[in-house]
Design a protein around this motif. Structure first.
Motif, mmCIF file in Angstrom:
data_model
loop_
_atom_site.group_PDB
_atom_site.id
_atom_site.type_symbol
_atom_site.label_atom_id
_atom_site.label_comp_id
_atom_site.label_asym_id
_atom_site.label_seq_id
_atom_site.Cartn_x
_atom_site.Cartn_y
_atom_site.Cartn_z
ATOM 1 N N SER A 200 -39.481 130.239 81.154
ATOM 2 C CA SER A 200 -39.000 130.697 79.850
ATOM 3 C C SER A 200 -37.724 131.529 79.991
ATOM 4 N N LEU A 205 -40.738 128.851 75.292
ATOM 5 C CA LEU A 205 -41.697 127.789 75.615
ATOM 6 C C LEU A 205 -41.945 126.860 74.429
ATOM 7 N N TRP A 206 -41.884 127.388 73.196
ATOM 8 C CA TRP A 206 -42.131 126.508 72.045
ATOM 9 C C TRP A 206 -41.055 125.427 71.953
ATOM 10 N N MET A 208 -39.653 124.134 74.531
ATOM 11 C CA MET A 208 -40.001 123.203 75.603
ATOM 12 C C MET A 208 -41.073 122.221 75.116
ATOM 13 N N ARG A 209 -42.018 122.757 74.342
ATOM 14 C CA ARG A 209 -43.107 121.890 73.864
ATOM 15 C C ARG A 209 -42.574 120.773 72.963
ATOM 16 N N HIS A 216 -43.923 121.777 79.069
ATOM 17 C CA HIS A 216 -44.335 123.071 78.525
ATOM 18 C C HIS A 216 -45.477 123.658 79.346
ATOM 19 N N CYS A 219 -44.280 124.917 82.646
ATOM 20 C CA CYS A 219 -43.581 126.205 82.473
ATOM 21 C C CYS A 219 -44.585 127.340 82.251
#
Lengths: 276, 243
Positions: A200, A205-206, A208-209, A216, A219
């Motif tokens: 991150s 991270l959101w 990445m999702r 995600h 990570c």
């Protein structure tokens, strides 16, 4: 010549030994000005160039610990602090491999103090050096309008110590596993870069999702992500308990593995062949 | 093996995987004596030194330094040991004084005592004027003498010198060897001198010949050499061809 030379334990020499190791690490750091500049320039390039460029592309929503929209530069700063520590940990690891090849490592390990204590002292000394680098970076970033709460600079210190210890312990473990200096490039490619980019540090991270759930999840379990989040939350006077637990757990794991690997009876060290 | 030996190695063996690097090695270094450990490259000298310095543990046998079992009392044993490794161990970027201070701290010697001891050992090795010099600026011989000063800083009973003259010119080699012999005479320290150079061994030295991980001979150099001389005897014993 005496047969009554006291052992370090009786003499209470533990703090003396620790301070000696810390002093040597600091002197080496001070003598290698290029290393200090490189450690500083790397995150500053990311901050001044990369972050400025990505500011327009990457939108930041309001996510903890931030209570308002923040610029991308603000978001990326804790990740760059952790990056300094990651590279410092690897630098220490690299210097340990070099020390081992030249013989300097042997003089450390033949000290009468227990090996775990010598390794821990070296680890802590390296973290102290990395913290000086991080605060210098934060001071420069302040002029770039990255200004967390003033108490955040104090609150982040324990987080920096823990994250630095974890990343340093990882470097220590890697140094025990690397047989030759030439193998270090592989560590950079297979450990450092994936660890940094799959975290991150540069993107939430959101985000990445949205691209990949698998990425995600990778990570989310990356210890470096938790080092970054621990620093990020501390800088804004909060504690990320999950990250704290992960960092502590990984610290114990990496350090335990390093001590095992350097153990004269068990680890990789014992399998190295002498020359003469 | 006498109770008062500075070093005793009894029935020590060691393996690296399938390779048996040392086979049932037994030797001793009497107090205040110069003992030469002679062997060609690959004989097992460095492996033996690594075991004596506890870089790794021996898989069998017993090693005692000044009477202290290395595995049972590592701290006491290592406190009585000074080591000059084959490869450079001083930090080239630091001064001689900074290097020696660091090594004093690794033996828990407090600052004031450390300064006095550093001055003492630098005088012993004729480097008093080089305390503030960076190690990188020293010549090969000076660097080796600085390594010996480092090994002496905690007043050890036993000095281990692993091929201490490798890479030195003839003059520096002679100086380092003479210095070691002088230290034995003046400070009463014992020394185990690993070498593959036969010129460095004198007839009245204690000698151990190590070959392919085994002790082939031990005793007085003159006795081992016999009428054929040390070089011929060594070549006959080891089966190594003269160049």
């Amino acid at each position: 010549m005496t047969m009554t030379a006291p052992t370090p334990k009786r003499r209470g020499g533990w703090p003396i030994a620790f301070l000696g190791i810390a002093r040597r690490e600091t002197l080496r750091f001070v003598n290698q000005r290029g290393r200090f500049l490189a450690a500083l320039v790397r995150p500053l390039v990311w901050l001044f160039i990369f972050a400025a460029g990505f500011r327009a592309v990457l939108g930041m929503s309001i996510t903890p610990p931030y209570q308002t929209y923040v610029l991308y530069e603000v978001y990326v700063t804790p990740g760059l602090c952790a990056m300094i520590q990651l590279f410092n940990g690897m630098q220490s690891s690299l210097s340990m491999v070099y020390d081992r090849e030249t013989g300097a490592m042997r003089t450390l390990l033949v000290s009468p103090f227990p090996r775990w204590f010598l390794l821990a002292s070296k680890l802590v000394a390296g973290v102290l050096v990395s913290i000086i680098q991080v605060y210098t970076f934060l001071a420069i970033a302040w002029f770039w309008d990255i200004r967390p709460p003033i108490w955040g600079y104090v609150a982040v210190l324990p987080a920096l110590i823990l994250s630095g210890l974890m990343l340093g312990a990882m470097g220590l473990f890697l140094s025990s596993a690397i047989r030759q200096l030439e193998n270090f490039a592989g560590v950079m490619n297979f450990v450092i870069f994936p660890m940094f980019f799959a975290s991150s540090a540069l993107y939430p991270l959101w985000r990445m999702r949205e691209s990949s759930v698998l990425l995600h999840d990778i990570c989310a379990v990356n210890p470096f992500t938790h080092a970054v989040e621990l620093i990020r939350f501390a800088l804004y006077l909060q504690v990320n308990w999950l990250s704290l637990a992960v960092v502590l757990g990984c610290l114990a794991g990496f350090f335990g593995a390093a001590v095992f690997m350097y153990d004269p009876a068990k680890g990789n060290w014992a399998r190295r062949k002498g020359e003469g | 093996m006498r109770a008062g030996d500075a070093l005793s190695v009894e029935n020590v063996s060691h393996r690296f995987g399938k390779v048996e690097a040392l086979k049932d090695v037994t030797l001793s270094v009497p107090r205040g004596a110069f003992t030469a450990l002679l062997g060609v490259n690959g004989a097992g000298k460095t492996t033996l030194f690594s075991l004596i310095t506890r870089l790794y543990d021996n898989t069998s046998g017993v090693i005692r330094v000044a009477g202290h079992d290395l595995r049972r009392e590592p701290s006491r044993a290592l406190a009585r040991l000074g080591v000059v490794f084959q490869s450079r161990a001083l930090d080239a970027d630091l001064t001689v004084m900074q290097n020696l201070s660091y090594h004093a701290s690794l033996h828990g010697i407090p600052g004031r005592n450390a300064k006095a001891r550093i001055a003492d050992v630098l005088a012993q090795v004729d480097l008093s004027g080089k305390a503030g010099a960076r190690v990188s600026s020293l010549s090969g011989g000076q660097s080796r003498r600085a390594e010996i000063a480092r090994a002496l800083i905690h007043e050890p009973d036993l000095l281990l010198l692993d091929e201490a003259t490798v890479g030195l010119d003839v003059k520096s080699r002679a100086e380092v060897l003479a210095l070691t012999r002088r230290l034995i005479a003046e400070r009463g320290v014992s020394a185990l001198w690993a070498t593959h150079i036969m010129d460095e061994i004198q007839p009245d030295d204690a000698l151990v010949i190590l070959h392919r991980g085994q002790v082939l001979e031990r005793g007085l150099a003159a006795d081992i050499a016999g009428p054929n001389g040390l070089t011929r005897t060594f070549l006959d014993l080891t089966g190594v061809e003269a160049a």
